[in-house]
Design a protein around this motif. Sequence first.
Motif, short mmCIF file in Angstrom:
data_model
loop_
_atom_site.label_atom_id
_atom_site.label_comp_id
_atom_site.label_asym_id
_atom_site.label_seq_id
_atom_site.Cartn_x
_atom_site.Cartn_y
_atom_site.Cartn_z
N ASP A 173 0.84 -1.21 0.00
CA ASP A 173 0.00 0.00 0.00
C ASP A 173 0.87 1.25 0.00
OD1 ASP A 173 -2.26 -1.53 0.01
OD2 ASP A 173 -2.66 -1.32 2.15
N TYR A 174 1.91 1.23 0.82
CA TYR A 174 2.82 2.38 0.89
C TYR A 174 3.45 2.65 -0.48
CZ TYR A 174 7.14 4.94 1.84
OH TYR A 174 8.17 5.84 1.80
N GLU A 175 3.98 1.59 -1.08
CA GLU A 175 4.65 1.77 -2.37
C GLU A 175 3.67 2.27 -3.44
OE1 GLU A 175 7.74 -0.67 -5.20
OE2 GLU A 175 5.95 -1.65 -4.46
N GLN A 176 2.45 1.75 -3.41
CA GLN A 176 1.45 2.17 -4.39
C GLN A 176 1.13 3.66 -4.22
OE1 GLN A 176 -2.11 -0.18 -4.31
NE2 GLN A 176 -3.19 1.11 -5.78
N ASN A 177 0.98 4.12 -2.97
CA ASN A 177 0.67 5.54 -2.73
C ASN A 177 1.85 6.44 -3.06
OD1 ASN A 177 -2.13 5.89 -1.43
ND2 ASN A 177 -1.31 4.13 -0.35
N VAL A 178 3.06 5.95 -2.82
CA VAL A 178 4.25 6.72 -3.20
C VAL A 178 4.29 6.91 -4.71
CG1 VAL A 178 6.77 6.62 -3.36
CG2 VAL A 178 5.65 6.11 -1.20
N ALA A 179 3.99 5.84 -5.43
CA ALA A 179 3.97 5.93 -6.90
C ALA A 179 2.90 6.90 -7.37
CB ALA A 179 3.75 4.54 -7.50
N SER A 180 1.74 6.87 -6.71
CA SER A 180 0.65 7.78 -7.09
C SER A 180 1.04 9.24 -6.83
CB SER A 180 -0.61 7.42 -6.29
OG SER A 180 -1.69 8.23 -6.69
N PHE A 181 1.70 9.50 -5.70
CA PHE A 181 2.15 10.86 -5.40
C PHE A 181 3.21 11.32 -6.40
CE2 PHE A 181 5.52 13.25 -3.01
CZ PHE A 181 4.92 14.49 -3.12
N ARG A 182 4.07 10.40 -6.79
CA ARG A 182 5.16 10.78 -7.69
C ARG A 182 4.66 11.18 -9.07
NH1 ARG A 182 11.05 7.80 -8.57
NH2 ARG A 182 11.96 9.56 -9.72
N THR A 183 3.50 10.68 -9.46
CA THR A 183 2.96 11.10 -10.76
C THR A 183 2.66 12.59 -10.78
OG1 THR A 183 0.69 10.57 -10.06
CG2 THR A 183 1.93 8.83 -11.15
N ILE A 184 2.43 13.19 -9.59
CA ILE A 184 2.15 14.63 -9.52
C ILE A 184 3.45 15.43 -9.60
CG2 ILE A 184 1.14 16.47 -8.09
CD1 ILE A 184 -0.73 14.40 -6.93
N VAL A 185 4.53 14.86 -9.04
CA VAL A 185 5.83 15.53 -9.09
C VAL A 185 6.76 14.72 -10.00
CG1 VAL A 185 5.64 16.69 -6.88
CG2 VAL A 185 6.42 14.34 -6.94
N SER A 186 6.26 14.38 -11.16
CA SER A 186 6.97 13.47 -12.05
C SER A 186 8.26 14.05 -12.63
CB SER A 186 6.05 13.06 -13.22
OG SER A 186 5.58 14.22 -13.90
N ASP A 187 8.44 15.37 -12.53
CA ASP A 187 9.66 15.99 -13.07
C ASP A 187 10.87 15.75 -12.17
OD1 ASP A 187 8.21 16.96 -15.18
OD2 ASP A 187 7.86 18.92 -14.29
N LEU A 188 10.64 15.30 -10.97
CA LEU A 188 11.74 15.08 -10.04
C LEU A 188 12.53 13.83 -10.39
CD1 LEU A 188 9.96 15.84 -6.63
CD2 LEU A 188 11.50 17.36 -7.90
N SER A 189 13.84 13.92 -10.24
CA SER A 189 14.68 12.75 -10.44
C SER A 189 14.55 11.83 -9.22
CB SER A 189 16.15 13.16 -10.62
OG SER A 189 16.63 13.77 -9.43
N SER A 190 15.07 10.63 -9.36
CA SER A 190 14.99 9.68 -8.24
C SER A 190 15.72 10.21 -7.01
CB SER A 190 15.59 8.33 -8.66
OG SER A 190 14.85 7.76 -9.70
N LYS A 191 16.84 10.89 -7.25
CA LYS A 191 17.60 11.46 -6.13
C LYS A 191 16.80 12.56 -5.44
CE LYS A 191 22.00 13.66 -4.98
NZ LYS A 191 23.29 14.16 -5.52
N ASP A 192 16.19 13.46 -6.24
CA ASP A 192 15.40 14.55 -5.66
C ASP A 192 14.15 14.02 -4.96
OD1 ASP A 192 17.21 16.39 -6.61
OD2 ASP A 192 16.12 16.74 -8.48
N PHE A 193 13.55 12.98 -5.54
CA PHE A 193 12.33 12.44 -4.95
C PHE A 193 12.61 11.74 -3.63
CE2 PHE A 193 8.94 9.23 -4.52
CZ PHE A 193 7.84 10.08 -4.55
#
Length: 635
Positions: A86-106
Amino acid sequence: MAATVKVPTIFSAVDKVSTIVKRMSRNVRSFASTVSSGIAKSNRWFKKLTPSISEAGNELLSYAKSAAIAGGIIAGISFSANAVTDYEQNVASFRTIVSDLSSKDFSVYKKEVGDVATATKASTIEVVQSFEKIAGLNAKFAETSTGIGQVSKAAITLAKASGDELGTSAENLVGIMNQFSLGADQANRTINVLAAGQAVGAASISQTSEAFKNFGSVASGANMSLEQSVGLIQTLGKFSIFGAEAGTKLRGVTLKLQQAGAGYASGQFQINDALAQVSKKYNKLTSQRAKDAFMLKLFGAENISVGKTLLSNIALFKEYTDGVSGTTEAQKAAAINSDTVNKKLEEMKNKWVNIITTSDQAESSLTNAKTAMGYVTDNMEAIISIGSKILLFFAAWKAIIIANSIAMGAYNIALGINGAVTGIVSIAVGKSNIALKAYQITTKAVTAAQWLWNVAMTANPIGLIIVGIAALIAIVVVVIQKWDEWGAAFSLVMGPLGIVISLIQSFRRNWDMITKAFKEGGILEGLKAIGKVILDALLQPFEQLLGIIAKVTGFKWAENAAAGLNKFRAEMGVSMEAKPALGTPQQKAEELKSQNPQTNTLDVNFNDPDNRVKSTSMKGPLAIPVKVTSTNGKR
């Protein structure tokens, strides 16, 4: 008068069997010893690779004693696995909103999730959900991890103080902040104003938030502060005007005051100045009629009652405004509402979720799990195919071990019975517990029924052997005839003989395939074909046994297993269609006779005076030569 021929016969019995039988017995005992040793060694190796049924049964009892603990552990593992996914799924959902961020920035945002969860004692799952909600309502808040962390922390505190769901509190908080154009650093101030309003007035946090939906933008545009707006809402709340209705009324009154030009002494509209100015004019009027006409003209029929209420409670409005300014009421309310057993249990659960979702091990495990699952998904067909072959190999291996063990047990039992019948206890019997037991049981049984013993001892041993052989042949014939119905399954209990029958049946079905493999592919392909046939011979009885179990019991697992074996055998390329039985010589003769009926006669010419057969002859296409030697005898 018919001639009578008497042929006296003398039989001379020469013992040419005993020596051979003794030699065969030694060879059989040697073979049995070798095979038993091989079976034991193979079984030991097999147990190293797969736990035996007996060991599993012994362990089952000890496992049952720990069922409650095991159940708790399993439930905990299941809960943890669900939390991680559940945590990983919600993290992925949030990241779609800040999709311009690199993995390091995220990764900075993910760390902020953990920090907020620790500070608020909420779960990381809830926190990342609030991140997603807040970022969706105001992308500016998500420009920095610190900004969205501040708003999220405030939303969680507001939810605890109000008793609302986190999602609802996040929407209310961000909505009000958007109306007043407040930055992320004003989130804590906002929730304290809302909570303080609930503390000093009658309107709850939820009711105040509802009022802001209709009043917030107008209040902000009228240069009102957040505190003044809450003060107005709580003033109406004292007179039972709540929620959306209060917001609508305040919006109307504010617009009317602005329309009348009141409150602009400082150059900008000020609600305090407007109310004071209007109140001063109202109080100067001497008649009630003039006062009513003034109020109706100023506020209109829809808002006159609220206008009168506000003008009559300017002091209360100021009191409420001061009461909601500069407080920490939200944190106080949240602490009070969280001081329950239910909330403490929830916080404890959240702590566990936070540990398993924010640890480096969890991150590494998730990465490895995703990599593994991706590989399995991409190679699912190959994995299933290889896995099924390995399982079938072990099943066949274990089946051979069991079959040979049964065969050796049967051999030892036969050896013991033979010793009891013949009265000779051989060394092989003494070395075999099974044979010795069979010998002892047989001896006791014979002693208990002496008359049966005498009958058995006086009976013709050759006849008994013939009966036994005939019975065995009958069984083999029936098994072969019913091979495709139940014979293959029955061969499993026949030990090595059953394996031999199965091999013969498989070779008969696939002889053409073997010869073709040798002709077209050479020795290597031919040997491969033979290997397939041998494996087919081992698997067919199990497939048929599973099919019978499925038919009798209706077990779906047995049906699926039988279908799986059938599919595997078919994919090997072996023939699975039964060939007609060869039939007995009598059946062949009847078949030939039916196809080409012939008449045959046998002529025998006796020379009675000389007491000899003079000549014999047989006529016909199936003529069989008859040889007669001279005999001596009396008339």
